[in-house]
Design an enzyme around this catalytic site. Structure first.
Site, PDB file in Angstrom:
ATOM      1  CD  GLU A  70      34.426  33.027  41.140  1.00 26.22           C
ATOM      2  OE1 GLU A  70      33.732  33.702  40.361  1.00 26.22           O
ATOM      3  OE2 GLU A  70      33.956  32.238  41.983  1.00 26.22           O
ATOM      4  CB  CYS A  87      37.568  40.485  34.043  1.00 22.83           C
ATOM      5  SG  CYS A  87      36.905  41.166  35.559  1.00 22.83           S
ATOM      6  CB  CYS A  94      35.339  42.756  47.963  1.00 18.55           C
ATOM      7  SG  CYS A  94      35.568  44.545  47.848  1.00 18.55           S
ATOM      8  CB  CYS A  98      28.992  47.197  46.681  1.00 19.37           C
ATOM      9  SG  CYS A  98      30.446  48.261  46.643  1.00 19.37           S
ATOM     10  CB  CYS A 101      28.836  43.499  44.770  1.00 23.92           C
ATOM     11  SG  CYS A 101      30.326  42.635  44.277  1.00 23.92           S
ATOM     12  CB  CYS A 316      29.629  43.711  35.989  1.00 24.55           C
ATOM     13  SG  CYS A 316      30.782  44.283  34.808  1.00 24.55           S
TER      14      CYS A 316
HETATM   15  S1  SF4 Z   1      31.420  46.114  43.641  1.00 28.34           S
HETATM   16 FE1  SF4 Z   1      31.923  44.241  44.772  1.00 28.34          FE
HETATM   17  S2  SF4 Z   1      34.072  43.815  44.311  1.00 28.34           S
HETATM   18 FE2  SF4 Z   1      33.660  45.952  43.714  1.00 28.34          FE
HETATM   19  S3  SF4 Z   1      34.205  47.163  45.532  1.00 28.34           S
HETATM   20 FE3  SF4 Z   1      31.990  46.743  45.710  1.00 28.34          FE
HETATM   21  S4  SF4 Z   1      31.908  44.860  46.951  1.00 28.34           S
HETATM   22 FE4  SF4 Z   1      34.011  45.032  46.192  1.00 28.34          FE
END
Ligand code: SF4
Length: 342
Positions: A70, A87, A94, A98, A101, A316
């Site tokens: 994406e 971006c 990932c 987090c 996210c 974001c």
């Molecule tokens: S914010 Fe999302 S994409 Fe960025 S490091 Fe944390 S989990 Fe990974």
């Protein structure tokens, strides 16, 4: 098959071509990066969907293994100047986990190659006829967990015989991987920009919402930032996703300002963009302005990042198609993911 992800001299070597700046190979190379070649190009995956919100465009490319990248094209303007930022994603999913996210919900599916990252820029130029001025590594993934491919991408983008993009037009955004920050510093690339996700005023809160902090706490991050050789006029961008009831108290602003004292930086306050099944709402404008004011009162240079693309999950922290991880039962689900130390 022609490959993206090569500098001009690597391209010539790979295809046994004359690499002089004036040779016909250079015209072919530039056409390749503009997406204007009819030849089969490896890793230029087809755009299978795109969504628009205002002038912002999110587009999705599908790789032969079925996984999707994406990317988001973001037109920006200030007074009379206009520019376009792309971006890009550096991984599919990932591993950083987090909690706020959307991408983290996928787990890490795989790293993207430099060719696939460059392929996002080529697709933006070809499919959307867009001139890309800036590139930010703020899409899916932690760039420093795919260090070599990200660095090769920067080499391709900045190659003077290729796109010749200024290093100052590229920003790498990290969750705060200390070893990655130190490795980037050792390259001596003084013009590249570094953004760091802080998102919390102290270790207790940061460890709750960013598992990386349990391995690399804020003191380690601060030491790496203090050691980083910034140019005189350069500063870090410190990302702070403002989440109601988590990190938005007046005392939190003071703690953030104390933590950053002595580090040349601008705090970008990013109103939280709720992921799917989010336990938190987005903050209201009043709360965002109050927190910004508190940071500024504490002496911290800060700005608000305007929200774009929230309704199409293009803002974001909102990238990622969860159905991909359902197809991959081997993926570690959120909450179990523990960032591996280097
Ligand atoms: S914010 Fe999302 S994409 Fe960025 S490091 Fe944390 S989990 Fe990974």
């Amino acid at each position: 098959m022609i490959s993206l992800g090569l500098t001009y001299s690597e391209f010539c070597k790979r295809h046994d071509l004359n690499d002089s700046p004036k040779s016909d190979a250079r015209r072919r190379y530039l056409a390749l990066l503009a997406g204007q070649t009819e030849l089969p190009v490896g890793e230029l995956h087809p755009v299978i969907r795109h969504l628009r919100e205002g002038e912002l465009t999110k587009f999705i490319q599908r790789a032969p293994d079925g996984l999707e990248t994406e990317s988001v094209i973001i037109p920006m303007w200030r007074k009379d100047s206009r520019w376009t930022t792309l971006c890009v994603s550096s991984q599919v999913g990932c591993a950083m986990g987090c909690t706020f996210c959307e991408t983290a919900q996928l787990g890490k599916l795989r790293n993207l190659s430099a060719a696939e990252i460059v392929g996002q820029l080529v697709a933006a130029r070809r499919e959307f006829d867009t001139k890309i001025d800036n590139v930010v590594f703020m899409g899916m993934g932690e760039p420093f967990d795919n260090f070599d491919e990200v660095i090769q991408t920067v080499r391709v983008l900045t190659d003077p015989l290729g796109l010749s993009m200024g290093m100052s037009r590229i920003t790498i955004s990290t969750v705060g991987r200390v070893e990655g920050i130190r490795k980037l510093a050792s390259l001596g690339w003084r013009r590249i920009n570094l953004a760091v996700s802080l998102n919390a005023p102290n270790d207790e809160i940061r460890s709750q919402i960013m598992p990386i902090n349990r391995v690399e706490p804020m003191s380690m991050l601060r030491a790496a930032l203090l050691d980083y050789p910034l140019r005189t006029c350069q500063f870090f961008m410190i990302e702070y996703v403002l989440i109601p009831g988590v990190n938005d108290a007046p005392d939190h602003a003071r703690q953030v300002a104390d933590y950053l004292r002595g580090i040349k930086c601008c705090v970008n306050v990013i109103p939280y963009n709720p992921r799917h099944e989010s336990p938190w709402p987005a903050p209201d404008e009043h709360a965002v302005q109050r927190f910004l004011g508190q940071l500024q009162e504490a002496g911290q240079f800060s700005k608000k990042r305007e929200t774009k693309g929230r309704s199409h999950m293009a803002a974001c922290g909102q990238l990622g198609n969860r159905t991909m991880s359902r197809k991959r039962p081997d993926v570690i689900p959120l909450g179990v993911t523990k960032p591996a130390p280097y």
